[in-house]
Write a protein that holds these residues in place. Sequence first.
Motif, short mmCIF file in Angstrom:
data_model
loop_
_atom_site.label_atom_id
_atom_site.label_comp_id
_atom_site.label_asym_id
_atom_site.label_seq_id
_atom_site.Cartn_x
_atom_site.Cartn_y
_atom_site.Cartn_z
N VAL A 161 1.03 -1.15 0.07
CA VAL A 161 -0.04 0.11 -0.11
C VAL A 161 0.89 1.29 0.00
O VAL A 161 0.58 2.31 -0.87
CB VAL A 161 -0.82 -0.19 1.25
N ASN A 162 1.96 1.16 0.99
CA ASN A 162 2.80 2.41 0.81
C ASN A 162 4.01 2.72 0.00
O ASN A 162 4.41 3.71 -0.01
CB ASN A 162 3.21 2.45 2.24
N HIS A 163 4.10 1.63 -0.89
CA HIS A 163 5.32 1.78 -1.64
C HIS A 163 5.08 1.19 -3.13
O HIS A 163 5.90 1.62 -3.99
CB HIS A 163 6.43 0.77 -1.35
N GLY A 164 4.00 0.68 -3.30
CA GLY A 164 3.50 0.34 -4.71
C GLY A 164 3.09 1.65 -5.51
O GLY A 164 2.27 2.37 -4.88
N SER A 165 3.65 1.55 -6.68
CA SER A 165 2.78 2.73 -7.67
C SER A 165 1.40 2.96 -7.73
O SER A 165 0.69 1.70 -7.28
CB SER A 165 3.56 2.67 -8.98
N GLU A 166 0.86 3.76 -8.13
CA GLU A 166 -0.71 3.97 -8.47
C GLU A 166 -1.06 2.79 -9.45
O GLU A 166 -2.01 2.20 -9.28
CB GLU A 166 -0.88 5.65 -8.96
N ARG A 167 -0.18 2.77 -10.36
CA ARG A 167 -0.48 1.73 -11.57
C ARG A 167 -0.62 0.21 -10.75
O ARG A 167 -1.34 -0.65 -11.30
CB ARG A 167 0.42 1.90 -12.69
N GLU A 168 0.47 -0.02 -10.33
CA GLU A 168 0.74 -1.22 -9.59
C GLU A 168 -0.73 -1.57 -8.72
O GLU A 168 -1.16 -2.76 -8.83
CB GLU A 168 1.84 -1.44 -8.78
N ALA B 12 -6.96 3.54 -6.16
CA ALA B 12 -5.50 3.59 -6.05
C ALA B 12 -5.20 5.03 -6.08
O ALA B 12 -4.03 5.28 -5.33
CB ALA B 12 -4.81 2.72 -7.35
N ARG B 13 -5.59 5.91 -6.65
CA ARG B 13 -5.40 7.19 -6.87
C ARG B 13 -5.40 7.95 -5.10
O ARG B 13 -4.54 8.71 -5.02
CB ARG B 13 -6.08 8.05 -7.69
N ARG B 14 -6.72 7.73 -4.77
CA ARG B 14 -6.83 8.17 -3.24
C ARG B 14 -5.89 7.75 -2.25
O ARG B 14 -5.24 8.36 -1.45
CB ARG B 14 -8.26 7.96 -2.85
N ILE B 15 -5.42 6.32 -2.67
CA ILE B 15 -4.37 5.68 -1.44
C ILE B 15 -3.28 6.30 -1.74
O ILE B 15 -2.52 6.87 -0.63
CB ILE B 15 -4.53 4.21 -1.78
N VAL B 16 -2.80 6.69 -2.85
CA VAL B 16 -1.38 7.18 -3.15
C VAL B 16 -1.57 8.65 -2.55
O VAL B 16 -0.48 9.19 -2.07
CB VAL B 16 -1.16 7.32 -4.81
#
Length: 294
Positions: free
Chosen positions: A144-151, A169-173
């Motif tokens: 969650v904290n290190h994956g890219s938005e696309r990943e 994913a966008r909101r998480i990033v």
Amino acid sequence: MTHDPKAQQTPAFVHQSVLAAEVLAGLAPHRDGYYLDVTVGGGGHSRLILEADSTIRLMALDQDPNALDAARQNLADFGDRVTFWQGNFSEFVPLDQRFDGVLADLGVSSPQLDRPERGFSFRHQGALDMRMDPTQDLTAEDLVNHGSERELADIFYNYGEERLSRRIARRIVERRPFQTTTALADAIASSVPGKYRHGRIHPATRVFQALRIAVNRELDVLEQLIEVAPSWLAPAGKLAIISFHSLEDRRVKHGMRNHEQLKVLTKKPIIASDEEVRRNPRARSAKLRLAERV
């Protein structure tokens, strides 16, 4: 009676086995049989197999040490008829042993879901862990904290079939880092439309499923199991697999059908009766498929 809050936080590993009668009928354990349970959990299915005849032996596997400890206690009265092995079934090597039946009960057990510190559920605040094997390095927090938005979007879509994967994913990033299950679930809920937020299931459900599958490589190891398990079986030995969502069931269905050493015994999956679902709502999504070594 005094109230012990710690007892509530760490419930005993008591798991209600699904489709128990159907598994027993499918495996048909017999005298002098040798069986392998690759996801023993609390030992419910294994106990039924061992009770079928006093000459039956069984090997019990699990990658969760808490589950294996519970199984050791539950199956202690069978003595040396049971042997235990800790690890993922994808790493298991039976050497020259052959089994009359192999059982896999996939997914997360009730005790794992009910322990906040395991991080499988967002019903209670807990660490973003989600590891079946607590000794492995990768956690949900890492993803969650290190994956890219696309990943992250790809994980949510491919493993959770989440149609709003990109906006989640966008909101998480935007909001990370996250340390707890509830904080992540709140962020997911805030990223989706109101109608979706108040639907039949919580909007974080599919995302949490996807993260758990990714952390534990569940679909990869399932495909490995279907590929190698037939070679572990004696002639006419049975392979029984219980899955809990369509991604798993599709792989079990096609893997059994396409394996040259297997004859499929269930054209359609066996599902829980209405009575069992009333007793154990988590049985609602369970699907059992059976095949025989040819």
